[in-house]
Design an enzyme around this catalytic site. Structure first.
Site, PDB file in Angstrom:
ATOM      1  N   ASP A   1       0.922  -1.132   0.000  1.00 23.65           N
ATOM      2  CA  ASP A   1       0.000   0.000   0.000  1.00 23.65           C
ATOM      3  C   ASP A   1       0.961   1.180   0.000  1.00 23.65           C
ATOM      4  OD1 ASP A   1      -1.395   2.284   0.828  1.00 23.65           O
ATOM      5  OD2 ASP A   1      -2.953   1.046   1.731  1.00 23.65           O
ATOM      6  N   HIS A   2       1.179   1.780  -1.167  1.00 25.16           N
ATOM      7  CA  HIS A   2       2.324   2.698  -1.271  1.00 25.16           C
ATOM      8  C   HIS A   2       2.178   3.910  -0.359  1.00 25.16           C
ATOM      9  CE1 HIS A   2      -0.172   5.003  -4.078  1.00 25.16           C
ATOM     10  NE2 HIS A   2       0.688   5.994  -3.962  1.00 25.16           N
TER      11      HIS A   2
ATOM     12  N   HIS B   1      -5.737   2.788   1.004  1.00 28.86           N
ATOM     13  CA  HIS B   1      -5.071   3.999   1.513  1.00 28.86           C
ATOM     14  C   HIS B   1      -5.870   4.670   2.638  1.00 28.86           C
ATOM     15  CE1 HIS B   1      -2.748   3.201  -1.965  1.00 28.86           C
ATOM     16  NE2 HIS B   1      -3.375   3.978  -2.821  1.00 28.86           N
TER      17      HIS B   1
HETATM   18  C1  BG6 Z   1      -3.106   4.508  -6.468  1.00 28.07           C
HETATM   19  C2  BG6 Z   1      -4.420   4.516  -7.175  1.00 28.07           C
HETATM   20  O1  BG6 Z   1      -3.071   3.499  -5.498  1.00 28.07           O
HETATM   21  O2  BG6 Z   1      -2.913   5.759  -5.846  1.00 28.07           O
HETATM   22  C3  BG6 Z   1      -4.520   5.669  -8.161  1.00 28.07           C
HETATM   23  O3  BG6 Z   1      -4.591   3.282  -7.853  1.00 28.07           O
HETATM   24  C4  BG6 Z   1      -4.191   6.970  -7.486  1.00 28.07           C
HETATM   25  O4  BG6 Z   1      -5.801   5.729  -8.734  1.00 28.07           O
HETATM   26  C5  BG6 Z   1      -2.879   6.846  -6.735  1.00 28.07           C
HETATM   27  O5  BG6 Z   1      -4.110   7.973  -8.466  1.00 28.07           O
HETATM   28  C6  BG6 Z   1      -2.581   8.081  -5.932  1.00 28.07           C
HETATM   29  O6  BG6 Z   1      -1.287   7.977  -5.444  1.00 28.07           O
HETATM   30  P1  BG6 Z   1      -0.487   9.261  -5.006  1.00 28.07           P
HETATM   31  O7  BG6 Z   1       0.778   8.722  -4.431  1.00 28.07           O
HETATM   32  O8  BG6 Z   1      -0.291  10.083  -6.228  1.00 28.07           O
HETATM   33  O9  BG6 Z   1      -1.361   9.948  -4.016  1.00 28.07           O
END
Ligand code: BG6
Length: 526
Positions: A214-215, A277
């Site tokens: 979950d980045h 997230h």
């Molecule tokens: C991803 C989603 O996990 O997170 C995308 O699949 C989204 O739809 C993205 O745009 C948002 O990531 P960040 O790091 O740009 O907030």
């Protein structure tokens, strides 16, 4: 010295500080804990090696780790995908991607050259590709000294996860005790499929060696939630139902579905952002202090929160959850198409691009405190933030007129962009007589530290190489997240709640405002 002797408490305190520093160094687990332990020898195999995620995130992250000398000396990357490519052609393509997507620029060509020498490519177009992969890994072990250690990275669409795991098993490419696997989100599309995927993974890997991404957890500002709460003494005493009126968590994006329409149409905002997230951010905000900052302790505490979240039953969905889809509108001054007019989206799509919901954490700390969560695409700006709104002072000693400009105290954690934290409180306006206005005390990452934060993928890949799962979601967490989200998806599939519309470039449908206004509150505008 004189002070230390004259003040025994201080002397004792210093001694204790020294003792705990010594312990930190003497205890390798603690010393290594997120403090820059270099990973051991390893070959990283990327499935989906020619895909978007590899180009935009994984390879730039690896290059930047190499640039910071954080990769082990004995290290290699083996990209695999269907296309027939030579090592050379693969390296060239990656170099072009790097020029576009690297966090640091210009590219240091010397670093790239020595990194690129360790990059290989194997096509897995047909089953014999896995035999080629085994041979290549054996060669890498011999030539680079990676010692049979493997990290498999599944950067493919979810439909490919199970076939890859099965192929790894059939071709005996992984070792249960030592091989690790990184799995990109979404992890399944509901509870049943997530459980089935974990079961499949466990036929090859130990759970401790499964790293579910979950980045958001790799973002510096998200890691800082734990630091803010538990490295400081002043927040915890008021971090509860007694002092907190409510919490708002917003993940807003100004972008639409871009070139990911086909994927997004299948998942929608609920599965794309809320299931992972948003629930993870909520867990970090609501959890109890872990006994230490280590994988099991942290994940145990997050799981307790997820288990305490009051389930929203299918019958309650219409009252507690709002789904929306954007119509055409203006975002950042530019006219944009409606969701249904985006590439690869059905003109009659019922997929939600916006979700707002009200959740409760039924435990001693949070009973009765609402957590309002919302996310959407094509909102007015990109902003992820967490706002803790505190209760107002119990008794107002100033006149109503004097306090007209005073809002509730609020602690806002800006996850991105404009990373920082601000605390809002009332201050006297410097004029004769009493006039109170809310002001902000602001901490801005960029100004305080003057360094460029690492990208989340750098942190997460390095942790996976080190075998540290603290910033990854464990099987039981992912499953609990699906348990919370599945009834909502079921209700929507059965059309038990309406799909609201909002103009692109606004903060979502009017129904979302009504959801929070019904409790006498309003959404913040980040
Ligand atoms: C991803 C989603 O996990 O997170 C995308 O699949 C989204 O739809 C993205 O745009 C948002 O990531 P960040 O790091 O740009 O907030």
């Amino acid at each position: 010295m004189a002070t230390a002797v004259a003040n025994p408490l201080r002397a004792g305190q210093r001694l204790q500080d020294r003792v705990s520093m010594a312990t930190a160094v003497a205890n390798p687990l603690r010393a290594g804990q997120r403090l820059g332990r270099t990973p051991g020898p390893c070959a990283l195999v990327i499935f989906g090696g020619t895909g978007d995620l590899s180009s935009r995130k994984i390879i730039p992250a690896l290059y930047n780790l190499a640039h910071q000398r954080l990769l082990p000396a004995a290290f290699a990357v083996v990209g695999t995908a269907r296309a027939p490519l030579t090592d050379e052609a693969y390296r060239e393509a990656l170099h072009a991607d790097l020029l576009e997507y690297s966090r640091t620029k210009p590219i240091d060509e010397d670093v790239w050259q020595s990194f690129a020498e360790r990059v290989h490519y194997v096509s897995t177009h047909d089953p014999t590709g896995y035999d080629d992969l085994r041979e290549r890994l054996a060669r890498v072990d011999r030539e680079v000294g990676t010692g049979g250690n493997r990290l498999f990275y599944l950067a493919t669409p979810p439909s490919a996860h199970v076939p890859i795991v099965d192929a790894l098993k059939a071709h005996e490419l992984a070792d249960r005790e030592t091989s690790r696997v990184v799995v990109e989100k979404p992890f399944g599309h509901d509870l049943a499929s997530a459980m089935a995927l974990s079961q499949r993974l466990h036929s090859v890997f130990n759970e401790d060696n499964v790293f579910r991404i979950d980045h958001y957890l790799g973002k510096e500002t998200v890691q800082n939630i734990v630091v803010l709460r538990f490295a400081n003494g002043i927040f915890e005493p008021i971090w509860n139902r007694q002092y907190v009126d409510h919490v708002q968590i917003t993940v807003a994006e100004s972008l639409g579905t871009e070139e990911r329409g086909a994927y997004y149409e299948q998942v929608g905002a609920l599965r794309d952002i809320v299931q992972n997230h948003l629930l993870q951010l909520m867990a970090l905000i609501a959890m109890e202090p872990p006994i230490e900052f280590e994988a099991k302790a942290v994940r145990d505490e997050k799981l307790k929160v997820l288990r305490a979240v009051r389930p929203i039953s299918t019958d309650d969905v219409a009252a507690q959850v709002v789904r929306g889809q954007y119509a055409a509108g203006f975002v950042e001054g530019r006219r944009v198409a409606s969701y249904r007019d985006e590439e690869a989206i059905s003109p009659t799509s019922r997929t939600e691009s916006f979700v707002a919901l009200k959740a409760y954490v039924d435990n001693w700390r949070w009973e009765g405190t609402p957590f309002y969560l919302r996310t959407g695409k094509r909102l007015p700006k990109r902003a992820t933030e967490i706002a803790i709104q505190f209760r107002v002072a119990p008794h107002q000693v100033f006149s109503r007129a004097a306090a007209e400009g005073l809002g509730p105290n609020e602690l806002v954690i800006r996850i991105q962009p404009d990373e920082g934290i601000s605390l809002r409180f009332g201050a006297k306006v410097p004029i004769q007589g009493i006039r109170i206005r809310s002001v902000n005390m602001d901490f801005v990452y960029g100004a305080a530290f003057m360094v460029d934060a690492p990208d989340a993928y750098e942190t997460l890949i390095l942790d996976a190489l080190r075998g540290d799962g603290t910033l990854f979601t464990r099987q039981d967490e992912v499953e609990q997240q699906w348990r919370l989200v599945d009834p909502i998806a079921d209700a929507w599939r059965a059309e038990a709640a309406p799909l609201a519309s909002y103009a692109a470039g606004t903060w979502g449908p009017a129904e979302a405002d009504a959801l929070i206004a019904g409790d006498g509150r309003r959404w913040r505008e980040p």
